[in-house]
Design a protein around this motif. Structure first.
Motif, short mmCIF file in Angstrom:
data_model
loop_
_atom_site.label_atom_id
_atom_site.label_comp_id
_atom_site.label_asym_id
_atom_site.label_seq_id
_atom_site.Cartn_x
_atom_site.Cartn_y
_atom_site.Cartn_z
N THR A 21 10.44 16.11 0.23
CA THR A 21 10.26 14.89 -0.56
C THR A 21 9.26 13.99 0.16
O THR A 21 8.93 14.18 1.33
N HIS A 22 8.77 13.00 -0.60
CA HIS A 22 8.02 11.90 0.03
C HIS A 22 8.95 10.69 0.03
O HIS A 22 9.53 10.34 -1.00
N VAL A 23 9.08 10.06 1.18
CA VAL A 23 10.05 8.99 1.33
C VAL A 23 9.35 7.70 1.76
O VAL A 23 8.31 7.72 2.43
N VAL A 24 9.94 6.58 1.37
CA VAL A 24 9.50 5.26 1.81
C VAL A 24 10.75 4.48 2.17
O VAL A 24 11.66 4.34 1.34
N HIS A 25 10.81 4.01 3.42
CA HIS A 25 11.92 3.17 3.87
C HIS A 25 11.39 1.78 4.16
O HIS A 25 10.47 1.62 4.97
N LEU A 26 11.98 0.77 3.52
CA LEU A 26 11.52 -0.61 3.66
C LEU A 26 12.62 -1.51 4.19
O LEU A 26 13.78 -1.40 3.77
N GLU A 68 7.43 -11.15 6.89
CA GLU A 68 7.27 -9.91 7.65
C GLU A 68 8.19 -8.83 7.09
O GLU A 68 9.31 -9.09 6.66
N ALA A 69 7.69 -7.61 7.08
CA ALA A 69 8.46 -6.46 6.63
C ALA A 69 8.02 -5.24 7.41
O ALA A 69 6.91 -5.20 7.95
N THR A 70 8.90 -4.26 7.50
CA THR A 70 8.53 -2.99 8.13
C THR A 70 8.64 -1.88 7.10
O THR A 70 9.49 -1.91 6.20
N VAL A 71 7.74 -0.91 7.23
CA VAL A 71 7.68 0.21 6.29
C VAL A 71 7.55 1.50 7.08
O VAL A 71 6.75 1.59 8.03
N ARG A 72 8.35 2.49 6.70
CA ARG A 72 8.17 3.85 7.20
C ARG A 72 8.01 4.75 5.98
O ARG A 72 8.70 4.58 4.97
N GLY A 128 4.09 7.89 9.54
CA GLY A 128 3.77 6.75 8.71
C GLY A 128 4.66 5.56 8.99
O GLY A 128 5.80 5.49 8.52
N ARG A 129 4.16 4.61 9.77
CA ARG A 129 4.94 3.43 10.13
C ARG A 129 4.03 2.21 10.12
O ARG A 129 2.86 2.29 10.48
N GLY A 130 4.55 1.07 9.73
CA GLY A 130 3.75 -0.13 9.74
C GLY A 130 4.57 -1.39 9.69
O GLY A 130 5.72 -1.38 9.25
N ARG A 131 3.98 -2.45 10.18
CA ARG A 131 4.55 -3.79 10.03
C ARG A 131 3.57 -4.60 9.21
O ARG A 131 2.38 -4.63 9.52
N VAL A 132 4.04 -5.22 8.18
CA VAL A 132 3.16 -5.94 7.27
C VAL A 132 3.66 -7.37 7.11
O VAL A 132 4.81 -7.70 7.40
N SER A 133 2.75 -8.22 6.64
CA SER A 133 3.08 -9.62 6.36
C SER A 133 1.91 -10.23 5.60
O SER A 133 0.95 -9.53 5.24
N LEU A 134 1.93 -11.54 5.44
CA LEU A 134 0.87 -12.22 4.72
C LEU A 134 -0.50 -11.92 5.29
O LEU A 134 -1.46 -11.75 4.55
N VAL A 135 -0.62 -11.85 6.62
CA VAL A 135 -1.94 -11.78 7.25
C VAL A 135 -2.44 -10.37 7.49
O VAL A 135 -3.59 -10.19 7.91
N ASN A 136 -1.63 -9.36 7.28
CA ASN A 136 -2.14 -8.00 7.47
C ASN A 136 -1.74 -7.05 6.36
O ASN A 136 -1.63 -5.85 6.57
N GLY A 137 -1.59 -7.59 5.16
CA GLY A 137 -1.40 -6.73 3.99
C GLY A 137 0.03 -6.74 3.50
O GLY A 137 0.97 -6.84 4.28
#
Length: 608
Positions: free
Chosen positions: A159-164, A146-150, A112-121
């Motif tokens: 556990t379920h983890v979220v790293h921002l 821009e932000a990154t999420v794992r 589960g990895r992603g890069r997000v921002s205004l134009v893609n969520g």
């Protein structure tokens, strides 16, 4: 128009790797950081990515029950910080996030990895258990940068983890958190309220809330003024209030590619007098929107040589490159182009496509794409409203989050031709974080040989959004037109309930098979599988039950004492099937309702 086939579902391709190959495979093997209790069963750990002292964090309760997490790092205001959230697995069922597409159960944290921002969520997510109750709900307070999420299941830690990794504002990293809620839908409501206050949405005129006829699936790029005017007259008669002329109107608009885009001039062979054509369509009572993809430029466009130096990266769609919105001359060009089209042709608005292509420049070190797009869109809205105060602007998933609603008032589902399930899921996904603007379905299409129930299924799949249709109406069988006319009339009748009521879609991993919309004494339930619907007449006097399943009956469970009700049953084409006075005591009851049909149950006077 829309997007065209690319490898894999487009929303999922936004979840591309965001880190170097030497980064640990799983989150359990990242640099250690001390975890502390945060909220409910959620733990937090924070660390400065430059190796500095551990940042400080605070959690503040807001008036609406939300929590604001603020993280401050010692050092410079732009010190990069990672926020780590962790929740015990318990009875976890799924994890919803705006870029999830069909991956809405659980994934491993190495995936589960992603890069997000205004134009893609936006950077947002919701972890929930099998009861539907939430375990963790969060959203970055800044939906622009821009932000990154794992994220995912930590196999090592159960556990379920979220790293921002968020962009700081004034040296502070801010994250909104929602305490445990009974459902994902319930958890998202206070987030929407907060974003509506923090990022006031664009006004939504009446023309944004009426059924739409679109040319895309009906014509693709083989479109002409005469053909569109034929469809416009029929669409208005069926109950549409707006028309979108999609891809194909423009010079070099053929071949299902984008090598010729960029000039944004009418093709004289197809639309010799675009302005006159627009006026004739508007004479039918239809608002008129024009498709444009202002960030794309193709090598066959007449203006290509001029703009090629600021379009360095290929688009994900065939044939085109992407103009860099961080360049001021690009922003001016996009604004001038859009204003020219609306002003010169008397348009009511624009369908702004492929804005998410700006993300090809994200993370290259030359500036934040989200911030650049905010500046572009704010100026565009201002100049368009100066010539058309009630201008319509359609945006599309994935650029339909809370940061975009100041710049668009129609939020459309991602492309899903003929897929009623995808239209239902994607419109409801968008609605979870839609602030102010109305959600529109992807355009509905079906084959000429389809039965009335199949046509109704398409319309029912889009019921909880503003419907858009795209078929050749002059070629459609009369029985298809009967279905369209009936369901568009029912949608208009219940529009306030569907668009302004409280919507509860259920669990995302179950694909929203039973969706309720409630407003005052009335509840509408759309049923998309063999499920039991709870009916409690002590809570609501009238229930409208829509049969989107593959069976000719609906199953209900009456509670609260039941009583005598008036039942009205309609088939998929609107034919009245029954109108008895029926006694419905407590307990389970099968109701004979044709697939694609509707039953309305109203408790008779004196029963409450």
């Amino acid at each position: 128009m829309n997007t065209h086939p690319t490898p894999g579902p487009a929303p999922e391709t936004d979840l591309r790797p965001v880190s170097d190959t030497d980064e640990p495979v799983t989150l359990a093997h990242e640099a250690p950081a001390e975890a502390e209790p945060l909220l409910d069963q959620v733990s937090i750990a924070v660390l400065a990515l430059d190796g500095g002292p551990r940042p400080r964090w605070s959690l503040t309760e807001l008036p609406d029950g939300l929590r604001m997490l603020e993280v401050r790092a010692d050092g410079t205001p732009d010190t990069p910080v990672e926020i780590r959230l962790s929740v015990p697995l318990g009875d976890t069922a799924g994890y919803w996030h705006p870029q999830g597409a069909w991956r809405r159960t659980l994934v491993a944290d190495w995936e589960g990895r992603g890069r997000v921002s205004l134009v893609n969520g936006p950077a947002a997510g919701c972890l929930y258990e099998h009861s539907g109750a939430t375990l963790l709900t969060f959203a970055a307070a800044d939906p622009v940068s821009e932000a990154t999420v794992r994220f995912g299941v930590s196999e090592e830690n159960d556990t379920h983890v979220v790293h921002l990794r968020l962009s700081p504002k004034d040296g502070v990293h801010r994250l909104l958190l929602v305490p445990r809620a009974p459902s994902v839908g319930a958890a998202m409501r206070p987030l929407r309220d907060w974003f509506a206050a923090a990022h006031p949405p664009m006004p939504v005129p009446e023309a944004a809330k009426v059924p739409v006829y679109s040319t895309w699936y009906a014509f693709n790029q083989d479109v002409t003024a005469e053909a569109v005017e034929t469809q416009a007259a029929l669409a208005a008669d069926l109950g549409c209030g707006a028309l979108i002329l999609d891809d194909g109107w423009q010079l070099y608009g053929s071949g299902r590619g984008y090598a010729g885009v960029g000039d944004w001039l009418p093709d004289p062979a197809k639309f010799p007098d675009l302005t006159g054509h627009v006026a004739r369509v508007r004479d039918h009572g239809l608002a008129y929107l024009l498709w444009v993809a202002p960030l794309l430029i193709g090598p066959e466009a007449d203006c290509y040589a001029r703009w090629a130096p600021v379009a360095r990266v290929p688009a994900s769609v065939p044939g085109a490159l992407v103009l860099d919105p961080r360049r001021p001359e690009v922003r001016r060009h996009v604004i001038d182009t859009c204003v020219r089209l609306v002003r010169d042709h008397g348009l009511d608005g624009l369908k702004l496509d492929f804005l998410d292509e700006a993300a090809v420049y994200a993370g290259d070190g030359a500036g934040d794409v989200g911030l650049a797009m905010t500046g572009l869109l704010a100026e565009l809205r201002g100049e368009l409203e100066a010539i058309r105060p009630d201008v319509l602007l359609e945006l599309r998933q994935p650029y339909a989050g809370p940061g975009m609603v100041p710049f668009g008032n129609m939020l459309r589902s991602f492309d899903c031709p003929a897929d009623a399930t995808a239209n239902r899921v994607r419109t409801l996904d968008t609605s979870l974080l839609a602030v102010g603007a109305v959600v529109h379905s992807d355009m509905m299409m079906w084959s000429h040989g389809a039965g009335p129930d199949a046509v109704a299924r398409q319309l029912i799949g889009a019921l909880h959004s503003v419907p858009q249709i795209s078929v050749l109406l002059d070629k459609a069988p009369p029985e298809h037109l009967d279905v369209v006319r009936f369901w568009l009339a029912r949608w208009r009748e219940h529009r306030e309930l569907l668009l302004a009521g409280e919507v509860e879609p259920g669990r995302p991993d179950e694909l929203y098979q039973v969706v309720t919309a409630t407003r005052g004494d009335e509840r509408l339930v759309s049923v998309h599988g063999d499920r039991v619907v709870d009916v409690d007449f002590t809570a609501h006097r009238t229930f409208h039950l829509v049969n989107g399943s593959d069976r000719d009956r609906l199953m209900i469970e009456v509670a609260g004492g039941g009583g005598a009700v008036t039942a009205r049953v309609h088939g998929p084409d609107g034919r009245k099937m029954d109108d008895p006075l029926t006694l419905l005591p407590d307990g389970p009851h099968p109701l004979a309702v044709p697939r694609g049909g509707l039953i309305s149950l109203t408790l008779t006077e004196g029963q409450r």
